[in-house]
Design an enzyme around this catalytic site. Structure first.
Site, mmCIF file in Angstrom:
data_model
loop_
_atom_site.group_PDB
_atom_site.id
_atom_site.type_symbol
_atom_site.label_atom_id
_atom_site.label_comp_id
_atom_site.label_asym_id
_atom_site.label_seq_id
_atom_site.Cartn_x
_atom_site.Cartn_y
_atom_site.Cartn_z
ATOM 1 C CG ASP A 1 -1.061 7.645 7.135
ATOM 2 O OD1 ASP A 1 -1.330 7.387 5.943
ATOM 3 O OD2 ASP A 1 -0.600 8.743 7.505
ATOM 4 C CG ASP B 1 2.221 6.361 5.545
ATOM 5 O OD1 ASP B 1 1.199 6.399 4.837
ATOM 6 O OD2 ASP B 1 2.463 7.209 6.415
ATOM 7 C CB SER C 1 1.910 9.698 3.065
ATOM 8 O OG SER C 1 0.625 9.269 3.416
ATOM 9 C CG ASP D 1 -1.478 5.842 2.646
ATOM 10 O OD1 ASP D 1 -1.447 4.976 3.537
ATOM 11 O OD2 ASP D 1 -1.244 7.045 2.879
#
Length: 450
Positions: free
Chosen positions: A246, A244, A101, A242
Site C-alpha cells: 500500500d 502489503d 504492513s 512494502d
C-alpha cells in the site's frame, strides 16, 4: 470510549502477543455481527501478506466469521489495495487484510474494509471494539446457518487487469528497464507479472517469501538493495513496495531514492497539466516537506495538510473533493482508481509520466529541493514520556531556538510504542541539534519510567 485495540491502521501488534488466535476469532465474530445488514447471504473477503503468522490468524478469523453465519472468500497473499478492490468487486459486506504492513515478520495486524472498499470509520471500529469485550455465546448462529469458506481462484489476474486499466490503452512500457522490489510480501506474484504485461523489461527482487523475510533488508523502508540493483543492472527506474504494497518508494537511474513527496509533486503537476485534478490542490500530512508545499504553490496547486495517517488523508479527500493525496512515506491515494493507498498504481502513474516525457527519471522525478528534515524514533516500554517535565522543557527550548525558521512535529505512533520526532528548517545543523536534544530527553524519561 477509549480504544483498546484499533490504532490508526487497524489492529496491529506482536503475533501471539496482542495478535492471538483468540483475538482474531473474536474480531471475526464482532465484525461479522456488525456487518450483517440486510436479508442477503453475508460474505467477507480475506487476504493476507506472506508472514508466517498469517496462516494462524487467517484460520482463526475464518472460524470467527463462519460462527456468526458469514461466508468467507479466501484470496491468499494479495496487496492490501487488491483486497479493498475485491471487496467491492465481489459485492462482499466486508474485507479483511491480515498484515502488519512495513513491520517485520514477528508482527501482524488486521485491517478492515467496508463494502465499498474504504477503511472503517472510527464509529464502526468502536462498535466492533465494544463487541470484543462482550460474551459471544448467545450471538452465534444456529447450526444450519453457519457460514462456509472457500478459496477463490483467478484473483491475481483480476488485480493485474485492474492496475493495467489505470493507464491509457495505447501506453506501453516498452524500452523501460524496471527493477521492482516486492519486499518478499503480498505483491510478489502480481506486480512483476503486470509490469511484464505492460511491456517493461522487469528485474525482480524481494519475490522469494519464506514467512520470515518480509520487509527484511528490502522493500520501501529499506531501499538500499534496490538502489544497488538499479545501478548494477543499469535500469531506468526502481520500484520498492512494502509488505502489503500500500506504499511505494522509487529509485532513479543513478540509484537515488525518490520519496512520496516527490512522487506527489510529479503526479500533481502532470494531472494538473492534463486537466485531471478534481480541484486545484492535493492532500498530504503534516510530515510532508515544506519544499513540496512551496513547489505546489508555484504551480498554482494548494497543499491541504492533515494529521499523520493515510486514513486522515482519505477523509479530507472525500470530504473536500480532492482526488490526489498521500504521505512522504509513500502512501499515495488516487481516488479516481482506488479506495486506499495503492503503491503499484501510484508507481504506474510515475512510469506513464516518464514515458510521456522521454527524459531520465532523475530529471522527471526531482521537482523540488526538500528542506533539511530530521526524523528520529524513540521506542519506549512504559509510561507517557511526552508528559515528562524534562521533555516539555526540551520541546519549549527547541521551539524558541528555531524561532519561526523551522518547525517541529512530535507525535506518538498510532501502531507501535514509538514517539516520532521530526524537525525541519533551512539550517540542517540547528535542526539536528534540536531534534537530538528532544530525543535525549525522551530517552531519559522512558528509562526513568521503565
Amino acid at each position: 470510549m477509549s480504544r483498546r485495540y484499533f490504532g490508526t491502521d487497524g489492529i496491529r501488534g506482536r503475533a501471539n502477543g496482542l495478535i492471538t488466535p483468540e483475538l482474531a476469532l473474536k474480531v471475526g465474530q464482532a465484525a461479522g455481527l456488525v456487518f450483517q445488514r440486510g436479508d442477503h447471504r453475508h460474505r467477507v473477503v480475506i487476504g493476507k501478506d506472506t508472514r508466517l503468522s498469517g496462516y494462524m490468524i487467517e484460520n482463526a478469523m475464518v472460524a470467527g466469521f463462519t460462527s456468526v453465519g458469514m461466508d468467507v472468500l479466501l484470496v491468499g497473499p494479495m496487496p492490501t489495495p487488491a483486497v479493498a478492490m475485491l471487496t467491492k468487486s465481489m459485492r462482499a459486506d466486508l474485507g479483511v487484510m491480515i498484515s502488519a504492513s512495513h513491520n517485520m515478520f514477528e508482527d501482524n495486524g488486521i485491517k478492515l474494509f467496508g463494502p465499498l472498499g474504504f477503511k472503517l470509520s472510527d464509529d464502526v471500529e468502536k462498535q466492533i471494539e465494544q463487541l470484543l469485550d462482550e460474551p459471544m455465546d448467545k450471538k452465534l448462529s444456529e447450526s444450519a446457518s453457519l457460514g462456509r469458506a472457500r478459496r477463490i481462484d483467478g484473483v491475481h489476474d483480476r488485480y493485474i487487469e485492474f492496475a493495467k486499466r489505470t493507464l491509457p490503452r495505447d501506453l506501453s512500457l516498452d524500452g523501460l528497464r524496471v527493477v521492482v522490489d516486492c519486499a518478499n510480501g503480498a505483491a510478489y506474484k502480481v506486480v512483476p507479472e503486470a509490469l511484464w504485461e505492460l511491456g517493461a523489461d522487469v528485474i525482480s527482487i524481494g519475490v522469494e517469501p519464506d514467512g520470515f523475510n518480509i520487509n527484511k533488508e528490502c522493500g520501501s523502508t529499506s531501499p538500499e538493495a534496490l538502489c544497488r540493483k538499479v545501478r548494477e543492472m543499469r535500469a531506468d527506474i526502481g520500484i520498492a513496495l512494502d509488505g502489503d504494497a500500500d506504499r511505494v518508494i522509487m529509485v532513479d537511474e543513478r540509484g537515488h531514492v525518490i520519496d512520496g513527496d516527490q512522487l506527489l509533486a510529479v503526479i500533481a503537476q502532470s494531472w494538473k497539466e492534463d486537466g485531471r485534478l478534481a480541484r486545484p490542490g492535493i492532500v498530504a500530512t503534516v510530515m510532508s516537506n515544506l519544499g513540496l508545499e512551496r513547489f505546489l504553490a508555484s504551480e498554482g496547486i494548494e497543499l491541504v495538510r492533515t494529521s499523520v495517517g493515510d486514513r486522515y488523508v482519505l477523509e479530507a479527500m472525500l470530504r473536500d473533493g480532492y482526488n490526489v493525496g498521500g504521505e512522504a512515506s509513500g502512501h499515495i491515494i488516487l481516488s479516481d482508481y482506488a479506495t486506499t493507498g495503492d503503491g503499484f498504481v501510484a508507481a504506474l502513474q510515475i512510469l506513464a509520466v516518464v514515458q510521456k516525457l522521454g527524459r531520465p527519471v532523475s530529471e522527471v522525478c526531482h521537482r523540488f529541493d526538500p528542506l533539511p528534515q530530521i526524523l528520529k524514533n524513540v521506542r519506549y516500554r512504559a509510561g507517557r514520556p511526552l508528559d515528562d517535565a524534562g521533555v516539555q522543557s526540551a520541546i519549549s527550548d527547541a521551539e524558541k531556538r528555531l524561532n519561526g525558521h523551522g518547525r517541529l512535529l512530535i507525535r506518538p505512533s498510532g501502531t507501535e510504542p514509538v514517539i516520532r520526532v521530526m524537525g525541519e528548517g533551512e539550517d540542517r545543523i540547528m535542526v539536528e541539534e534540536v531534534v537530538d536534544t528532544i530525543v535525549d530527553a525522551l530517552g531519559n524519561a522512558s528509562a526513568a519510567a521503565a
